[in-house]
Design a protein around this motif. Structure first.
Motif, PDB file in Angstrom:
ATOM      1  N   ARG A 102     -16.307 -37.475  30.052  1.00  0.00           N
ATOM      2  CA  ARG A 102     -17.585 -36.792  30.229  1.00  0.00           C
ATOM      3  C   ARG A 102     -18.096 -36.915  31.643  1.00  0.00           C
ATOM      4  N   LEU A 105     -16.663 -34.123  33.576  1.00  0.00           N
ATOM      5  CA  LEU A 105     -17.283 -32.860  33.185  1.00  0.00           C
ATOM      6  C   LEU A 105     -18.593 -32.688  33.924  1.00  0.00           C
ATOM      7  N   THR A 108     -17.997 -31.995  37.648  1.00  0.00           N
ATOM      8  CA  THR A 108     -17.539 -30.630  37.903  1.00  0.00           C
ATOM      9  C   THR A 108     -18.704 -29.661  37.823  1.00  0.00           C
ATOM     10  N   VAL A 109     -19.471 -29.771  36.758  1.00  0.00           N
ATOM     11  CA  VAL A 109     -20.597 -28.860  36.603  1.00  0.00           C
ATOM     12  C   VAL A 109     -21.569 -29.025  37.759  1.00  0.00           C
ATOM     13  N   THR A 126     -32.158 -23.340  31.903  1.00  0.00           N
ATOM     14  CA  THR A 126     -30.998 -23.816  31.165  1.00  0.00           C
ATOM     15  C   THR A 126     -31.322 -25.111  30.436  1.00  0.00           C
ATOM     16  N   ILE A 130     -31.057 -26.124  26.516  1.00  0.00           N
ATOM     17  CA  ILE A 130     -30.100 -27.110  26.033  1.00  0.00           C
ATOM     18  C   ILE A 130     -30.747 -28.367  25.476  1.00  0.00           C
ATOM     19  N   ASN A 184     -22.392 -34.585  21.147  1.00  0.00           N
ATOM     20  CA  ASN A 184     -21.685 -33.352  21.495  1.00  0.00           C
ATOM     21  C   ASN A 184     -21.253 -33.468  22.953  1.00  0.00           C
ATOM     22  N   GLU A 185     -19.934 -33.630  23.144  1.00  0.00           N
ATOM     23  CA  GLU A 185     -19.427 -33.924  24.489  1.00  0.00           C
ATOM     24  C   GLU A 185     -19.824 -32.862  25.508  1.00  0.00           C
ATOM     25  N   LEU A 186     -19.773 -31.619  25.082  1.00  0.00           N
ATOM     26  CA  LEU A 186     -20.074 -30.540  26.018  1.00  0.00           C
ATOM     27  C   LEU A 186     -21.539 -30.589  26.428  1.00  0.00           C
ATOM     28  N   LEU A 187     -22.414 -30.754  25.451  1.00  0.00           N
ATOM     29  CA  LEU A 187     -23.841 -30.811  25.770  1.00  0.00           C
ATOM     30  C   LEU A 187     -24.157 -32.050  26.600  1.00  0.00           C
ATOM     31  N   PHE A 190     -23.142 -31.168  30.157  1.00  0.00           N
ATOM     32  CA  PHE A 190     -24.078 -30.206  30.746  1.00  0.00           C
ATOM     33  C   PHE A 190     -25.395 -30.896  31.096  1.00  0.00           C
ATOM     34  N   LEU A 194     -27.142 -31.371  34.632  1.00  0.00           N
ATOM     35  CA  LEU A 194     -28.416 -30.697  34.835  1.00  0.00           C
ATOM     36  C   LEU A 194     -29.489 -31.665  35.302  1.00  0.00           C
TER      37      LEU A 194
ATOM     38  N   VAL B 112     -12.537 -26.977  32.070  1.00  0.00           N
ATOM     39  CA  VAL B 112     -13.051 -28.272  31.634  1.00  0.00           C
ATOM     40  C   VAL B 112     -13.034 -28.359  30.111  1.00  0.00           C
ATOM     41  N   GLN B 116     -10.728 -31.126  28.336  1.00  0.00           N
ATOM     42  CA  GLN B 116     -11.315 -32.243  27.608  1.00  0.00           C
ATOM     43  C   GLN B 116     -11.068 -32.161  26.116  1.00  0.00           C
ATOM     44  N   ILE B 118     -12.498 -30.293  24.010  1.00  0.00           N
ATOM     45  CA  ILE B 118     -13.789 -30.276  23.326  1.00  0.00           C
ATOM     46  C   ILE B 118     -13.583 -29.719  21.919  1.00  0.00           C
ATOM     47  N   ASP B 122     -18.342 -28.512  18.639  1.00  0.00           N
ATOM     48  CA  ASP B 122     -19.181 -28.725  19.812  1.00  0.00           C
ATOM     49  C   ASP B 122     -19.438 -27.397  20.525  1.00  0.00           C
ATOM     50  N   GLU B 125     -21.987 -25.479  18.491  1.00  0.00           N
ATOM     51  CA  GLU B 125     -23.327 -26.034  18.653  1.00  0.00           C
ATOM     52  C   GLU B 125     -23.915 -25.674  20.006  1.00  0.00           C
ATOM     53  N   ALA B 129     -27.208 -23.367  20.982  1.00  0.00           N
ATOM     54  CA  ALA B 129     -28.314 -23.776  21.850  1.00  0.00           C
ATOM     55  C   ALA B 129     -28.564 -22.748  22.938  1.00  0.00           C
ATOM     56  N   LEU B 187     -26.594 -19.783  33.017  1.00  0.00           N
ATOM     57  CA  LEU B 187     -26.395 -19.442  31.612  1.00  0.00           C
ATOM     58  C   LEU B 187     -25.310 -18.383  31.461  1.00  0.00           C
TER      59      LEU B 187
END
Lengths: 266, 266
Positions: A102, A105, A108-109, A126, A130, A184-187, A190, A194, B112, B116, B118, B122, B125, B129, B187
């Motif tokens: 994570r 991730l 990178t973002v 955003t 989220i 939630n790994e993605l959230l 992010f 953020l 990514v 990962q 994911i 996820d 979800e 969002a 987004l």
DNA sequence: CGGCCTCTTTGGCTGAACCATTCAACACAG
DNA sequence: CTGTGTTGAATGGTTCAGCCAAAGAGGCCG
């Protein structure tokens, strides 16, 4: 090139005889290092190369691929930048398969956000999309450990008092803890990117006065309560209010700053 | 290493005299190519190097930096992977500063997500969002051109009939159009990556039967109407229902598949 | 004037060599 | 026997010198 010009002349002669010639699209010649990188990337992503597995040493890859060492190195470098490999020097070193976590991730973002010069308003919007979702998930999935971390972060926030830097650290920590509780790994990635980007982009000292700090602490407390009660509706609603309020306050300060700071420049 | 052992002996003598010795942290030696890459990266991100500007040719960079060509090339390659440079061969070619656009944001996020591994839940979800927020923004900010694109995509979706591939293309196109109408670059990038990743990860042929297709078309129509009327509340609500429904249907099929497909393997 | 050819510039790639770091094996002193 | 220092090998990091391939620039000739 020459072998492409040459036949064209002979072919023209045949075209005059009315015979249609085959059509070639402009073909793109990929770089050798990209070919190798793509090959290795696929084998990593497909799971053939598992986490921690060591690739052959460079000189051996040179033998096996028939490429030069510089080319092989470039390919490995590319995958290192993509965080699919971790390269360690020295004996026992080499290229190791690394499924990024994570942290990368988020990194990178964050790089993308900075590289694209995303507008601060976009970041806030955003986040408004989220983070309430994160809060809702957190309320549904929180463990006692998550809750303890939230409480710790909140206690630290309250304890920070007038130490703004400490307050801000605790603030980010609490927000990240909410995301982590959502599982939630993605959230999580992010949100982490953020909140760091927003924090970095906001001239935050300006408007983090005592009132706002107090308001923040109250909001965090109420959201934490909702998560404790597993009330995802309330958590989401309160988080929405919290982040919207923050965005408005930031926009307010930004507008004031805009007048103060950009005018003298022009 | 030796220079770290050697003084330790003489120092030990002094330590016996009670005099504290300075403490050294394990120091990290950065790679030359990373140093150069970092330098150029900062100057791009800070705006000193503007979009489209050409860097000096490699051989000239070699002169100016005192590094070797391989090192310089590695640095440029790194920045190319980060999409901060675009490198073109041939005369008049070279390394050009390139502020990456939404396409590369989406690509990065997609890589990514894949890298990962994911979980599909996820992704769903996260989409639940983000996409309602996109719809709400779209309703507030849509231009007539945006609306026209939404209508086109919807018409194409309806016209697809039983051509599932065509239906799916139109589906993604419509979802992306919603995001674009929202005018939030971040987004847009997230949504683009998400919808592609979800599409790729879902064994979509299985459950895209006529009923679901009809339902999808109806949902799209109603959401498009809300965006046309600039009713962000309705757009958000309907989009939420739409994506939740999709996620549930996907989970349903996935569970069925899970029984069918994973059992024989084990 | 227009098409063709050559020349130059530029990145792409190779091969060989040397340096720096790390670890393991080994020899030697206590 | 133990531990300590030394040496050697494996491996990535860097340099140098050179050639190839693509693509534009400019001159030359029909």
């Amino acid at each position: 090139m020459q072998s492409a010009e040459h036949p064209s002349r002979t072919a023209r002669g045949r075209a005059a005889a009315g015979e249609p010639r085959p059509r070639f699209d402009t073909l793109t010649v990929p770089k050798a290092s990209d070919v190798l990188a793509a090959e290795v990337r696929e084998r990593i992503l497909s799971g053939e190369f598992t986490e921690g597995m060591a690739l052959p040493p460079e000189r051996q890859l040179v033998e096996q691929t028939g490429l030069s060492r510089a080319t092989v190195r470039e390919a490995l470098r590319v995958l290192e930048v993509e965080r699919l490999l971790e390269i360690r020097p020295g004996r026992g070193g080499g290229a190791f398969v690394h499924r990024p976590g994570r942290e990368s991730l988020a990194n990178t973002v964050r790089l993308v956000i900075r590289g694209q010069r995303i507008r601060l308003e976009d970041l806030h919007e955003t986040r408004e999309a989220i983070e309430p979702a994160c809060a809702a998930l957190a309320a549904r999935r929180r463990t006692d450990a998550d809750l303890a971390e939230l409480d710790d972060a909140h206690a630290e926030l309250v304890a920070a008092g007038d130490d703004i830097q400490r307050f801000l650290r605790a603030n980010i920590h609490w927000h990240n803890a909410v995301a982590r509780a959502g599982e939630n790994e993605l959230l999580i990635g992010f949100m982490s990117a953020l909140s760091q980007s927003i924090h970095a982009a906001t001239d935050i000292e300006q408007f983090m006065d005592a009132d706002i700090r107090k308001l923040t602490a109250r909001a965090h407390a109420r959201i934490t309560e909702a998560i404790r009660d597993r009330d995802s509706e309330a958590a989401m609603r309160r988080m929405t209010r919290h982040v919207c309020g923050f965005a408005q306050a930031a926009a307010e300060v930004d507008r004031r700053d805009g007048v103060e700071l950009t005018d003298p420049e022009n």
